[in-house]
Design a protein around this motif. Structure first.
Motif, PDB file in Angstrom:
ATOM      1  N   PRO A  97      -6.361  27.576 -24.847  1.00 39.23           N
ATOM      2  CA  PRO A  97      -6.827  26.697 -23.762  1.00 39.23           C
ATOM      3  C   PRO A  97      -6.640  27.319 -22.388  1.00 39.23           C
ATOM      4  O   PRO A  97      -7.472  27.105 -21.492  1.00 39.23           O
ATOM      5  CB  PRO A  97      -5.976  25.435 -23.937  1.00 39.23           C
ATOM      6  CG  PRO A  97      -4.762  25.882 -24.675  1.00 39.23           C
ATOM      7  CD  PRO A  97      -5.251  26.962 -25.597  1.00 39.23           C
ATOM      8  N   MET A  98      -5.576  28.097 -22.200  1.00 41.94           N
ATOM      9  CA  MET A  98      -5.351  28.735 -20.903  1.00 41.94           C
ATOM     10  C   MET A  98      -6.451  29.739 -20.594  1.00 41.94           C
ATOM     11  O   MET A  98      -6.980  29.783 -19.474  1.00 41.94           O
ATOM     12  CB  MET A  98      -3.982  29.412 -20.877  1.00 41.94           C
ATOM     13  CG  MET A  98      -2.808  28.454 -20.887  1.00 41.94           C
ATOM     14  SD  MET A  98      -1.201  29.300 -20.854  1.00 41.94           S
ATOM     15  CE  MET A  98      -1.239  29.990 -19.211  1.00 41.94           C
ATOM     16  N   MET A  99      -6.811  30.559 -21.580  1.00 45.03           N
ATOM     17  CA  MET A  99      -7.836  31.570 -21.359  1.00 45.03           C
ATOM     18  C   MET A  99      -9.210  30.930 -21.200  1.00 45.03           C
ATOM     19  O   MET A  99     -10.032  31.375 -20.384  1.00 45.03           O
ATOM     20  CB  MET A  99      -7.852  32.575 -22.509  1.00 45.03           C
ATOM     21  CG  MET A  99      -6.532  33.282 -22.773  1.00 45.03           C
ATOM     22  SD  MET A  99      -5.760  34.007 -21.314  1.00 45.03           S
ATOM     23  CE  MET A  99      -6.921  35.276 -20.887  1.00 45.03           C
ATOM     24  N   THR A 100      -9.486  29.873 -21.964  1.00 41.47           N
ATOM     25  CA  THR A 100     -10.762  29.168 -21.824  1.00 41.47           C
ATOM     26  C   THR A 100     -10.866  28.541 -20.446  1.00 41.47           C
ATOM     27  O   THR A 100     -11.907  28.636 -19.775  1.00 41.47           O
ATOM     28  CB  THR A 100     -10.895  28.078 -22.903  1.00 41.47           C
ATOM     29  OG1 THR A 100     -10.787  28.669 -24.200  1.00 41.47           O
ATOM     30  CG2 THR A 100     -12.225  27.356 -22.796  1.00 41.47           C
ATOM     31  N   GLY A 101      -9.796  27.890 -20.021  1.00 34.82           N
ATOM     32  CA  GLY A 101      -9.793  27.285 -18.687  1.00 34.82           C
ATOM     33  C   GLY A 101      -9.946  28.328 -17.594  1.00 34.82           C
ATOM     34  O   GLY A 101     -10.681  28.111 -16.617  1.00 34.82           O
ATOM     35  N   MET A 102      -9.282  29.472 -17.741  1.00 36.66           N
ATOM     36  CA  MET A 102      -9.387  30.527 -16.732  1.00 36.66           C
ATOM     37  C   MET A 102     -10.808  31.069 -16.665  1.00 36.66           C
ATOM     38  O   MET A 102     -11.329  31.361 -15.580  1.00 36.66           O
ATOM     39  CB  MET A 102      -8.406  31.650 -17.024  1.00 36.66           C
ATOM     40  CG  MET A 102      -8.372  32.728 -15.955  1.00 36.66           C
ATOM     41  SD  MET A 102      -7.115  34.002 -16.247  1.00 36.66           S
ATOM     42  CE  MET A 102      -5.610  33.076 -15.925  1.00 36.66           C
ATOM     43  N   ALA A 103     -11.458  31.205 -17.810  1.00 40.25           N
ATOM     44  CA  ALA A 103     -12.834  31.707 -17.829  1.00 40.25           C
ATOM     45  C   ALA A 103     -13.772  30.760 -17.095  1.00 40.25           C
ATOM     46  O   ALA A 103     -14.645  31.193 -16.334  1.00 40.25           O
ATOM     47  CB  ALA A 103     -13.293  31.891 -19.273  1.00 40.25           C
ATOM     48  N   LEU A 125     -13.218  38.536 -14.409  1.00 42.08           N
ATOM     49  CA  LEU A 125     -12.152  37.697 -14.959  1.00 42.08           C
ATOM     50  C   LEU A 125     -12.696  36.730 -16.002  1.00 42.08           C
ATOM     51  O   LEU A 125     -12.050  36.485 -17.026  1.00 42.08           O
ATOM     52  CB  LEU A 125     -11.462  36.927 -13.834  1.00 42.08           C
ATOM     53  CG  LEU A 125     -10.343  35.976 -14.244  1.00 42.08           C
ATOM     54  CD1 LEU A 125      -9.231  36.721 -14.980  1.00 42.08           C
ATOM     55  CD2 LEU A 125      -9.782  35.249 -13.019  1.00 42.08           C
ATOM     56  N   SER A 126     -13.880  36.187 -15.764  1.00 48.03           N
ATOM     57  CA  SER A 126     -14.478  35.246 -16.722  1.00 48.03           C
ATOM     58  C   SER A 126     -14.679  35.902 -18.081  1.00 48.03           C
ATOM     59  O   SER A 126     -14.351  35.324 -19.126  1.00 48.03           O
ATOM     60  CB  SER A 126     -15.816  34.724 -16.194  1.00 48.03           C
ATOM     61  OG  SER A 126     -15.642  33.924 -15.055  1.00 48.03           O
ATOM     62  N   ILE A 127     -15.209  37.120 -18.085  1.00 48.05           N
ATOM     63  CA  ILE A 127     -15.448  37.827 -19.348  1.00 48.05           C
ATOM     64  C   ILE A 127     -14.132  38.255 -19.986  1.00 48.05           C
ATOM     65  O   ILE A 127     -13.920  38.084 -21.193  1.00 48.05           O
ATOM     66  CB  ILE A 127     -16.360  39.044 -19.111  1.00 48.05           C
ATOM     67  CG1 ILE A 127     -17.700  38.606 -18.531  1.00 48.05           C
ATOM     68  CG2 ILE A 127     -16.591  39.790 -20.437  1.00 48.05           C
ATOM     69  CD1 ILE A 127     -18.572  39.752 -18.056  1.00 48.05           C
ATOM     70  N   LEU A 128     -13.236  38.826 -19.174  1.00 50.35           N
ATOM     71  CA  LEU A 128     -11.960  39.293 -19.709  1.00 50.35           C
ATOM     72  C   LEU A 128     -11.124  38.148 -20.274  1.00 50.35           C
ATOM     73  O   LEU A 128     -10.323  38.359 -21.194  1.00 50.35           O
ATOM     74  CB  LEU A 128     -11.165  40.020 -18.625  1.00 50.35           C
ATOM     75  CG  LEU A 128     -11.634  41.428 -18.244  1.00 50.35           C
ATOM     76  CD1 LEU A 128     -10.757  41.999 -17.141  1.00 50.35           C
ATOM     77  CD2 LEU A 128     -11.623  42.351 -19.453  1.00 50.35           C
ATOM     78  N   SER A 129     -11.294  36.949 -19.756  1.00 48.51           N
ATOM     79  CA  SER A 129     -10.533  35.812 -20.276  1.00 48.51           C
ATOM     80  C   SER A 129     -10.892  35.531 -21.725  1.00 48.51           C
ATOM     81  O   SER A 129     -10.025  35.199 -22.544  1.00 48.51           O
ATOM     82  CB  SER A 129     -10.784  34.565 -19.417  1.00 48.51           C
ATOM     83  OG  SER A 129     -10.277  34.740 -18.115  1.00 48.51           O
ATOM     84  N   PHE A 130     -12.161  35.674 -22.072  1.00 44.03           N
ATOM     85  CA  PHE A 130     -12.557  35.498 -23.466  1.00 44.03           C
ATOM     86  C   PHE A 130     -12.057  36.666 -24.324  1.00 44.03           C
ATOM     87  O   PHE A 130     -11.725  36.480 -25.499  1.00 44.03           O
ATOM     88  CB  PHE A 130     -14.078  35.361 -23.570  1.00 44.03           C
ATOM     89  CG  PHE A 130     -14.592  34.032 -23.086  1.00 44.03           C
ATOM     90  CD1 PHE A 130     -14.276  32.862 -23.754  1.00 44.03           C
ATOM     91  CD2 PHE A 130     -15.366  33.954 -21.942  1.00 44.03           C
ATOM     92  CE1 PHE A 130     -14.729  31.630 -23.309  1.00 44.03           C
ATOM     93  CE2 PHE A 130     -15.831  32.725 -21.487  1.00 44.03           C
ATOM     94  CZ  PHE A 130     -15.513  31.561 -22.173  1.00 44.03           C
ATOM     95  N   VAL A 131     -11.975  37.863 -23.738  1.00 44.90           N
ATOM     96  CA  VAL A 131     -11.368  38.987 -24.444  1.00 44.90           C
ATOM     97  C   VAL A 131      -9.902  38.680 -24.742  1.00 44.90           C
ATOM     98  O   VAL A 131      -9.366  39.022 -25.797  1.00 44.90           O
ATOM     99  CB  VAL A 131     -11.485  40.279 -23.610  1.00 44.90           C
ATOM    100  CG1 VAL A 131     -10.734  41.433 -24.281  1.00 44.90           C
ATOM    101  CG2 VAL A 131     -12.943  40.663 -23.409  1.00 44.90           C
ATOM    102  N   GLY A 132      -9.248  38.003 -23.789  1.00 48.43           N
ATOM    103  CA  GLY A 132      -7.847  37.631 -23.957  1.00 48.43           C
ATOM    104  C   GLY A 132      -7.613  36.722 -25.151  1.00 48.43           C
ATOM    105  O   GLY A 132      -6.517  36.718 -25.735  1.00 48.43           O
ATOM    106  N   LEU A 133      -8.627  35.938 -25.526  1.00 49.10           N
ATOM    107  CA  LEU A 133      -8.493  35.088 -26.719  1.00 49.10           C
ATOM    108  C   LEU A 133      -8.242  35.947 -27.954  1.00 49.10           C
ATOM    109  O   LEU A 133      -7.390  35.622 -28.789  1.00 49.10           O
ATOM    110  CB  LEU A 133      -9.770  34.258 -26.919  1.00 49.10           C
ATOM    111  CG  LEU A 133     -10.095  33.187 -25.880  1.00 49.10           C
ATOM    112  CD1 LEU A 133     -11.447  32.557 -26.188  1.00 49.10           C
ATOM    113  CD2 LEU A 133      -9.020  32.113 -25.863  1.00 49.10           C
ATOM    114  N   ALA A 134      -8.997  37.046 -28.061  1.00 51.36           N
ATOM    115  CA  ALA A 134      -8.816  37.945 -29.204  1.00 51.36           C
ATOM    116  C   ALA A 134      -7.480  38.661 -29.124  1.00 51.36           C
ATOM    117  O   ALA A 134      -6.763  38.794 -30.128  1.00 51.36           O
ATOM    118  CB  ALA A 134      -9.964  38.949 -29.257  1.00 51.36           C
TER     119      ALA A 134
END
Length: 278
Positions: A97-103, A125-134
């Motif tokens: 949820p943190m990474m989704t919210g940040m994106a 940052l928007s794209i990298l946040s979804f990378v952070g999910l993985a």
């Protein structure tokens, strides 16, 4: 003695992995500075550090508890596997949820935290946040390698990933910064799938089983994201501070409501560990 030799090999392969992993973590900075310039490097480094902050802090805290526990259970495969899945779900429960919210809230987040002069950070940052999910669910794989003494395999995989990483850079940099970001996302997906497949074999567990363990958390995070987008559409605001506050509050309330209403197992486990009664 045999024990000393075994420990020596463990340490050497761990050192080798650490060295290669350092370049996997920092090679992009060197390449961006070389080919795209210092300004691009500054923008990328700031976006990457913001993305990494939640994942890094969460994994650091859990790692202090999970790694010793996994080492203690290394001869009990069923319990080891269950504990690994628990660790993976706990990281996902907080980081997804943190990474989704940040994106989704990258624009007001960057404008409030850094100011409008850092607007170039927003799409990255928007794209990298979804990378952070993985990246979040890959973290426990490292604990498995070291807990089971499989540092040689970890080192060998790092060699393969260095080749993939260099290939991604060669292809991605042809299309500028965003080209590299998308290439990095593909690299992360390949590396994550490889790591999860290998550690899954040690626990008689398939890659799909590991992904299914966090599927519900991913769905709840997506529903939370849909709620944030819905609020943005229904009540557009001009102030970045208000936008960030409303979006963050909406996300937290919706996500907690989903966890409670569905009696999510991982959420209840977290409440138990925190001393909160069901």
């Amino acid at each position: 003695t045999p024990c000393a030799v075994q420990m020596g090999r463990y340490a050497i392969y761990l050192l080798g992995f650490g060295s290669l992993n350092y370049w996997l973590r920092n090679g992009d900075n060197l390449a961006i500075g070389k080919f795209l310039g210092s300004h691009a490097l500054g923008v990328y480094a700031r976006a990457y550090s913001l993305m990494l902050l939640p994942v890094g802090n969460i994994s650091s805290v859990l790692g202090q508890v999970m790694f010793p526990a996994l080492s203690h259970l290394q001869n009990d495969q069923p319990r080891f596997g269950r504990f690994y899945l628990t660790a993976t779900r706990l990281i996902a429960l907080v980081s997804f949820p943190m990474m989704t919210g940040m994106a989704l809230l990258a624009a007001p987040f960057v404008n409030v935290l850094l100011g409008s002069k850092w607007a170039e950070v927003i799409p990255i940052l928007s794209i990298l946040s979804f990378v952070g999910l993985a990246q979040a669910i890959i973290v426990p794989a490292g604990w498995v390698y070291t807990a089971l003494g499989r540092t040689r395999t970890q080192f060998q995989i790092a060699i393969v990933l260095v080749i993939v990483f260099i290939t991604a850079m060669v292809v991605g940099f042809r299309f500028g910064m965003l080209g590299w970001i998308y290439a990095y996302a593909v690299f992360t997906g390949i590396g994550g799938a490889l790591h999860l497949h290998i550690v899954g074999q040690y626990m008689n567990m398939s890659l799909s089983a590991i992904l299914r363990s966090v599927a519900k958390i991913a769905v709840m995070s997506l529903l939370m994201g849909a709620a944030i987008l819905g609020i943005d559409t229904a009540c557009p605001v001009r102030s970045n501070a208000v936008h960030l506050a409303v979006g963050t509050t909406t996300g937290i309330l919706v996500y907690l409501a989903l966890c409670v209403s569905t009696r999510d197992k991982t959420f209840l486990e977290l409440m138990k560990y925190a001393g909160v009664k069901k």
